[in-house]
Design a protein around this motif. Sequence first.
Motif: not given
Length: 116
Positions: A3-30
């Motif tokens: 099993v590889n499962k992570v459960i987190l509840l917390g506060n976002v550290g910065r606005d998400p950074q959005i990019r696209y791989v082809g037409t697929r959106p990807v968001a990265e955040l802390t």
Amino acid sequence: MSVNKVILLGNVGRDPQIRYVGTRPVAELTLATSERARTTENGQQVPERTEWHRLVLWDGNASVAERYIRKGSRIYVEGKLRTRVWEDRNTIKHSVTEIYVDTLELLSRPSDSNQS
């Protein structure tokens, strides 16, 4: 079985950074998760401890992040750990561990957010 499962509840550290791989959106955040300061039974003071996590969201979750998540938002996520390793041009190896998010729930929005 594994099993590889992570459960987190917390506060976002910065606005998400959005990019696209082809037409697929990807968001990265802390995301910050904290353990409260406490005093043990023998009187020892344990300070508050904050851990920072790197989240990666794809497709629909990335679109939700782009529209509604800002620094300070409180979110709940479920996902799996992934570790990437790469070598820079000086042949130094680097690695990063990220949580690839499968489930995202918005628990709050920052009070200064004017998004609609």
